[in-house]
Write an enzyme that holds these catalytic residues in place. Structure first.
Site, mmCIF file in Angstrom:
data_model
loop_
_atom_site.group_PDB
_atom_site.id
_atom_site.type_symbol
_atom_site.label_atom_id
_atom_site.label_comp_id
_atom_site.label_asym_id
_atom_site.label_seq_id
_atom_site.Cartn_x
_atom_site.Cartn_y
_atom_site.Cartn_z
ATOM 1 C CG ASP A 1 -1.836 1.325 1.335
ATOM 2 O OD1 ASP A 1 -1.564 2.150 0.722
ATOM 3 O OD2 ASP A 1 -2.890 1.024 1.588
ATOM 4 C CG HIS A 2 1.170 4.172 -3.358
ATOM 5 N ND1 HIS A 2 0.108 3.569 -3.874
ATOM 6 C CD2 HIS A 2 1.112 5.317 -3.131
ATOM 7 C CE1 HIS A 2 -0.826 4.616 -4.128
ATOM 8 N NE2 HIS A 2 -0.102 5.611 -3.933
ATOM 9 C CG HIS B 1 -4.685 3.895 -0.586
ATOM 10 N ND1 HIS B 1 -3.420 3.354 -0.715
ATOM 11 C CD2 HIS B 1 -5.069 4.319 -1.907
ATOM 12 C CE1 HIS B 1 -3.618 2.954 -1.987
ATOM 13 N NE2 HIS B 1 -4.326 3.238 -2.705
#
Ligand code: NAP
Length: 489
Positions: free
Chosen positions: A178-179, A241
């Site tokens: 999950d950037h 996110h």
């Protein structure tokens, strides 16, 4: 620049989907920047793998063009591109067939390097690739796999995917990316919370009035219409996110900064989330830009589904049932085609218990703002006396905790989230990656919310192009005498 970079051990990174959008825009330019920074040893290899018939020279040209287009200023300033390209190889492979697997196995044979496999392909192929890695002897205990989002579309599919991956790999080999967790400021949030005495005693419902998390985008769904119309903002953004950001804000201090200690605490937050009442959910769909409908069409036109009920905007009022947060609402919202691109977490503290400055009663509150994009940084709003004569007038000023302002800007190397996370994979550090139980718990909370609006035949509310979302999202806060923070750059 003073380098604080510690090179990682020599590795082979295979990028399934090495010709795709994510590989060209993020993964390959990110690797090049780490190479320029001296973090990637010369013997490492990056192996693109996809069905398209390229030889290694042709693929190197694709990589060169991707870096020139998407590498940014740090890549432009680095003259080691030819050296980097020598590390690049390419294998023509079919995730669903036998083509190319022997070539890949031969390429990987007989090395004692770290092996990492990045699944930068459609999720439907994750199981096929995992199975074939095992079959061809590429899933030994030291191998790592990196799995992109979306991780399932509900609890059932996420569980099935976890089960499939677990057939071939142990949990400590699986890196669900999950950037958002790779952003500098997200990690700085943990440093601010757990490295200072100042905040933690106030970090609870006694002192915090509410918390807001906003991820606002100006882009629409162009190019991703099919995927997006089957997902919507809740699945695409909130379940992963925004949920991860909420966990980091709300979690208890872990006993140590180790992967499982941090992820255990995040999991407890997800498990303490209350179901969300229908009147605490606002869903919206963006309208076309007036006078520019062709370039900026409405959501329904963009996804070519005139009856779509998928949300391009969602706002939720979330409650966490535990000792720390009972009574403190968390307002989260995300949407497309909004006024500005901005991601921010704000912690709004309560009023002082007694106000001695009568004129300003109730006007001033401390607000801690954690900006994630477009500019990363942390500011703390404090109340001070307005300088000069004229009596005791109070003003709010932002105390800028942005590292670039405080530290010598030339000494800081700004690292993109993908760069950091890929290096964490090579180092074998899973702290910033989601564990299987976290993903499942997040879907367990998300599914009933989606099922609820599907059962009610809820139709998203239209909102204007370039606005701050549906009016109902503002009304939801106004009913509680609160306001969304203004979205600013
Ligand atoms: P993409 O542009 O469509 O690329 C897909 C890649 O997969 C191509 O390299 C394609 O190459 C390869 N591929 C397709 N079928 C294959 C097969 N049977 N065997 C081997 N390779 C195959 O997709 P993307 O945008 O890069 O996205 C990749 C993954 O990242 C997806 O899971 C996506 O949800 C996720 N993601 C992407 C972004 C983004 O910004 N793009 C952001 C977040 C997450 P060939 O056609 O040559 O085989």
């Amino acid at each position: 620049m003073v380098s604080r970079v510690i090179p990682v051990d020599t590795f082979d990174l295979v990028i399934f989907g090495g010709t795709g959008d994510l590989a060209r825009r993020k993964i390959l330019p990110g690797l090049f920047r780490r190479f320029c920074a001296g973090q990637i040893p010369a013997g490492a290899r990056v192996i693109g793998a996809a069905r398209s018939a390229h030889n290694t020279d042709e693929y190197r040209q694709i990589v060169r063009e991707a870096i020139e287009e998407f590498g940014g200023a740090r890549a432009d300033a680095c003259d080691h591109l030819d050296d980097f390209l020598q590390m690049i190889e390419y294998v023509v492979i079919d995730a669903r067939g036998d083509d190319g697997w022997k070539e890949l196995a031969d390429l990987m044979a007989g090395t004692d390097r770290i092996e990492a496999y990045y699944f930068s392909v459609a999720p439907a192929l994750f199981g096929d690739i995992a199975k074939r890695l095992k079959k061809w002897g590429l899933a030994d205990a030291g191998a790592r796999i990196v799995v992109e989002k979306p991780f399932g579309r509900d609890l059932t599919t996420a569980r099935a995917l976890n089960k499939t991956l677990a057939t071939y790999f142990n949990e400590d080999q699986i890196y669900r990316i999950d950037h958002y967790l790779g952003k500098e400021t997200v990690q700085n949030l943990m440093a601010v919370r757990f490295g200072n005495m100042l905040f933690e005693p106030l970090w609870n419902s006694q002192y915090v009035d509410h918390i807001q998390i906003t991820v606002a985008e100006t882009v629409g769904v162009a190019g991703r219409g099919d995927y997006y119309d089957n997902a919507g903002a809740m699945r695409d953004m909130v379940q992963n996110h925004l949920m991860q950001l909420l966990c980091l804000i709300a979690m208890e201090p872990p006993a140590r900064f180790s992967p499982d200690a941090v992820r255990d605490e995040k999991l407890k937050v997800i498990r303490a989330l209350e179901p969300v009442e229908p009147h605490h959910i606002v869903r919206g769909q963006y309208q076309a830009e007036p006078g520019n409908e062709e370039q900026h069409p409405s959501y329904r036109t963009a996804v070519e589904n005139p009856r779509s009920r998928t949300e391009s905007f969602i706002a939720l009022r979330i409650e966490i049932s535990n000792w720390r947060w009972a009574g403190t609402p968390f307002y989260v919202r995300t949407g497309k085609r909004l006024a500005e691109r901005s991601s921010e977490i704000t912690v709004v503290f309560k009023d002082t218990p007694h106000n001695i400055f009568e004129e300003d009663a109730g006007r001033h509150r401390n607000v801690l703002s954690i900006h994630l994009q477009p500019n990363e940084g942390i500011t703390l709003g404090v109340t001070i006396k307005e300088p000069g004569p004229g009596g005791m007038r109070l003003i709010d000023v932002p105390l800028d905790m942005t590292f670039a302002e405080t530290l010598d800007a030339d000494e800081i190397e700004h690292v993109d989230a993908y760069e950091r996370l890929i290096m964490d994979v090579i180092r074998g550090n899973q702290t910033l990656f989601m564990r299987c139980d976290e993903v499942e718990a997040a879907w367990e909370w998300t599914d009933p919310i989606i099922e609820g609006w599907e059962a009610r035949n809820d139709v998203p509310r239209p909102y204007d192009f370039g606005s701050t979302g549906p009016i109902a999202a503002h009304e939801m806060l106004r009913r509680e005498k609160r306001e969304w923070r203004q979205v600013t750059e």
